[in-house]
Design a protein around this motif. Structure first.
Motif, short mmCIF file in Angstrom:
data_model
loop_
_atom_site.label_atom_id
_atom_site.label_comp_id
_atom_site.label_asym_id
_atom_site.label_seq_id
_atom_site.Cartn_x
_atom_site.Cartn_y
_atom_site.Cartn_z
N LYS A 244 0.88 -1.25 0.02
CA LYS A 244 -0.16 -0.06 0.06
C LYS A 244 0.88 1.13 -0.06
CE LYS A 244 -3.93 -2.20 2.43
NZ LYS A 244 -4.67 -2.21 3.67
N ALA A 245 2.03 1.13 0.75
CA ALA A 245 2.75 2.40 0.84
C ALA A 245 3.42 2.57 -0.63
CB ALA A 245 4.13 2.32 1.94
N ARG A 246 3.72 1.54 -1.34
CA ARG A 246 4.48 1.71 -2.61
C ARG A 246 3.44 2.19 -3.75
NH1 ARG A 246 7.79 1.59 0.22
NH2 ARG A 246 9.83 0.54 0.46
N GLU A 247 2.23 1.64 -3.52
CA GLU A 247 1.10 2.37 -4.46
C GLU A 247 0.81 3.77 -4.05
OE1 GLU A 247 -2.08 -0.14 -3.84
OE2 GLU A 247 -1.23 -1.91 -4.60
N ALA A 248 1.02 3.91 -2.60
CA ALA A 248 0.72 5.57 -2.52
C ALA A 248 1.93 6.33 -3.00
CB ALA A 248 0.63 5.61 -0.87
N ASP A 249 3.22 5.93 -3.16
CA ASP A 249 4.39 6.58 -3.49
C ASP A 249 4.15 6.69 -5.15
OD1 ASP A 249 5.15 6.81 -0.99
OD2 ASP A 249 6.78 5.11 -1.33
N MET A 250 3.76 5.57 -5.57
CA MET A 250 3.69 5.57 -7.22
C MET A 250 2.46 6.41 -7.64
SD MET A 250 5.83 3.63 -8.52
CE MET A 250 5.11 3.48 -10.09
N GLU A 251 1.46 6.60 -6.89
CA GLU A 251 0.42 7.51 -7.23
C GLU A 251 0.85 8.94 -6.95
OE1 GLU A 251 -3.44 8.34 -8.41
OE2 GLU A 251 -2.39 6.29 -8.25
N GLY A 252 1.69 9.15 -5.80
CA GLY A 252 2.09 10.55 -5.99
C GLY A 252 2.99 10.81 -6.86
N LEU A 253 3.88 9.94 -7.35
CA LEU A 253 4.75 9.93 -8.42
C LEU A 253 3.95 10.33 -9.82
CD1 LEU A 253 7.60 7.44 -7.61
CD2 LEU A 253 7.64 10.01 -7.54
N PHE A 254 3.01 9.59 -10.00
CA PHE A 254 2.04 9.75 -11.28
C PHE A 254 1.53 11.25 -11.16
CE2 PHE A 254 1.87 5.12 -11.64
CZ PHE A 254 2.71 4.96 -12.65
N ASN A 255 1.06 11.75 -10.22
CA ASN A 255 0.36 12.99 -9.88
C ASN A 255 1.48 14.11 -10.15
OD1 ASN A 255 -1.98 11.83 -9.25
ND2 ASN A 255 -1.64 12.02 -7.16
N ALA A 256 2.81 13.80 -9.53
CA ALA A 256 3.84 14.85 -9.97
C ALA A 256 4.22 14.89 -11.34
CB ALA A 256 5.15 14.47 -8.89
N GLN A 257 4.11 13.70 -12.02
CA GLN A 257 4.49 13.77 -13.40
C GLN A 257 3.34 14.44 -14.24
OE1 GLN A 257 4.42 9.68 -15.10
NE2 GLN A 257 5.97 10.23 -16.57
N GLY A 258 2.34 14.18 -13.82
CA GLY A 258 1.10 15.00 -14.50
C GLY A 258 1.26 16.48 -14.31
N VAL A 259 1.55 17.03 -13.23
CA VAL A 259 1.88 18.49 -12.90
C VAL A 259 3.12 18.65 -13.74
CG1 VAL A 259 2.47 20.23 -11.20
CG2 VAL A 259 0.78 18.24 -10.82
N LEU A 260 4.10 18.02 -13.78
CA LEU A 260 5.44 18.62 -14.74
C LEU A 260 4.85 18.60 -16.25
CD1 LEU A 260 7.91 16.39 -12.75
CD2 LEU A 260 7.56 18.71 -12.72
N ARG A 261 4.32 17.81 -16.52
CA ARG A 261 3.82 17.64 -17.98
C ARG A 261 3.25 18.86 -18.28
NH1 ARG A 261 2.13 11.25 -19.23
NH2 ARG A 261 4.32 10.31 -19.32
N ARG A 262 2.05 19.17 -17.32
CA ARG A 262 1.33 20.52 -17.50
C ARG A 262 2.50 21.71 -17.51
NH1 ARG A 262 -2.39 17.74 -14.19
NH2 ARG A 262 -1.69 19.08 -12.40
N ARG A 263 3.26 21.59 -16.59
CA ARG A 263 4.09 22.72 -16.80
C ARG A 263 4.88 22.87 -17.92
NH1 ARG A 263 6.13 22.87 -10.30
NH2 ARG A 263 4.12 23.35 -9.36
N GLU A 264 5.26 21.74 -18.32
CA GLU A 264 6.29 21.75 -19.52
C GLU A 264 5.15 22.03 -20.74
OE1 GLU A 264 8.55 18.34 -22.34
OE2 GLU A 264 7.10 17.71 -20.84
N GLU A 265 4.07 22.05 -20.85
CA GLU A 265 3.08 22.54 -22.02
C GLU A 265 3.15 24.01 -21.68
OE1 GLU A 265 1.99 21.03 -24.75
OE2 GLU A 265 2.84 19.12 -23.87
#
Length: 402
Positions: A244-265
């Motif tokens: 569960k902790a790893r899933e939460a970490d992965m979810e956070g990383l995916f969210n951060a990746q989405g934010v970074l992609r929006r900032r890149e655009e």
């Protein structure tokens, strides 16, 4: 822990469809008669049993009452039948009962060898206790959700083939090659039995009411198994927590990746706007440089004239160079003059110097004439812009040729 006798079984399916229907019915029951399994794993339990029956039809699902060492009873599912094994190039059937406890499939099932009255458990067997409890590595290393009943039966067959857990009871001096006709199952098989040996009386003696009594493990063995079960529970709990902790970490990383992609655009869009603005400024700078060149040329051409003339009236110093400029100047002057007259009329009507009907008539006439001058000025401006563009194009061609 003591399982109920085989006579307690209440189900004897005759076809795979009947077996599936039976499992669907017993697992879908609600209320006091429901089986004590978690709702989120009942479908998985059904799949495990259906796959087991498809692979090993000699095992059939049943429901029966299971009795714990403390006397507590509970209605559970079991797979009752025989497991095939190969010994000395011959196939034998070992009767077993596989109990699915309340914690199944998160924890391993409980497996018993179920000898008939003519059989005895091999003394000091490495994987089967004297009470018939089976303990093979696949059970002790049970991992949810990858472990299942099909692989369990395959492991049972493999370990039983290495060292058979049951032997038939014969006379004290058994023949190494017993006559055919004996079997390890009560299914009517005619396969020869494993060479019998001399053993103490079977612990599976008959009891009152047809029930088969079982000897429980000693206290140390029970404590050891309880400690192992507790460690397995903690291990599974830790694994689930880590997962569960790893899933939460992965979810956070995916969210951060989405934010970074929006900032890149956004950055790409900003860079494109800045490049477009730079290009526009460069064009304006080129325009300013060209106009500066024109003005400097005009100043050079007229500088000597100004020195010869001396003092010049500012109002008469400039003369319109073409017809369009003169027409634009006249229209603009007339427009501004009429604007001043209308303003004066507004002040006059506010002060009561003129009657209201005279004010309206004059404003109407002036507004019509002012509109005509403004429309004319707009057309003249468009013509001037077109002329200026043509002039700039001609100058650009001159710069290109030079």
């Amino acid at each position: 822990m003591a399982p109920p006798p085989p006579e307690a079984a209440v189900h004897s399916p005759s076809s795979p469809q009947y077996t599936q229907q039976f499992l669907s019915n017993v697992l879908s029951q609600r209320g006091p008669s429901s089986l004590p399994y978690s709702e989120d794993v009942k479908w998985l339990i059904r799949q495990h049993l259906v796959s087991l029956i498809d692979m090993c039809p000699s095992l059939q699902p049943r429901t029966a009452t299971f009795t714990y060492n403390d006397g507590r009873t509970v209605n559970l599912l079991q797979a009752n039948g025989t497991v095939p094994m190969v010994y000395l190039d011959a196939t034998y059937n070992i009767p077993v009962i596989i109990w699915l406890l309340e914690s199944y499939p998160r924890q391993s099932p409980l497996v018993f060898v179920n000898p008939t009255r003519h059989m005895v458990v091999k003394d000091s067997h490495p994987f089967v206790s004297s009470s018939g409890i089976v303990s093979i590595p696949y059970l002790t290393n049970w991992v949810y959700p990858s472990s299942n009943l099909v692989e369990l039966v395959r492991n049972l067959s493999n370990f039983f083939s290495r060292d058979p857990p049951l032997y038939t009871k014969r006379n004290p001096n058994p023949n190494p090659h017993p006559p055919p006709g004996t079997s390890f199952s009560n299914s009517g098989s005619t396969r020869p039995a494993i060479p019998p040996r001399v053993y103490p009386p079977s612990p599976y003696g008959s009891g009152s009411g047809g029930e088969v009594g079982r000897k429980t493990d000693d206290r140390s063995e029970v404590d050891k198994k309880n400690a192992i079960d507790e460690l397995m529970v903690k291990l599974h709990s830790d694994i689930e927590g880590l997962g569960k902790a790893r899933e939460a970490d992965m979810e956070g990383l995916f969210n951060a990746q989405g934010v970074l992609r929006r900032r890149e655009e956004e950055l790409r869009k900003g860079v494109k706007e800045m490049l477009d603005e730079k290009e526009g400024l460069e064009q304006q700078l080129q325009m300013v440089l060209m106009n500066t060149d024109v003005l400097e040329g005009w100043v050079r051409d007229n500088e000597t004239k100004v020195k010869k003339i001396g003092n010049v009236d500012v109002d008469e110093a400039f003369e319109l160079c073409d017809r369009l400029s003169k027409q634009m100047s006249d229209c603009t002057a007339s427009d501004l003059a009429m604007e001043d007259v209308i303003y004066s009329l507004d002040k006059a009507i506010q002060d009561g110097a003129i009657p209201f009907d005279l004010y309206l008539r004059n404003v109407r006439l002036l507004s019509r004439e002012q509109f005509i001058h403004r429309a004319t000025a707009s057309k003249v401006k468009a013509a001037q812009m077109q002329a200026q563009v043509s002039h700039m194009a001609s100058r650009l061609s001159q710069y290109a040729l030079s």
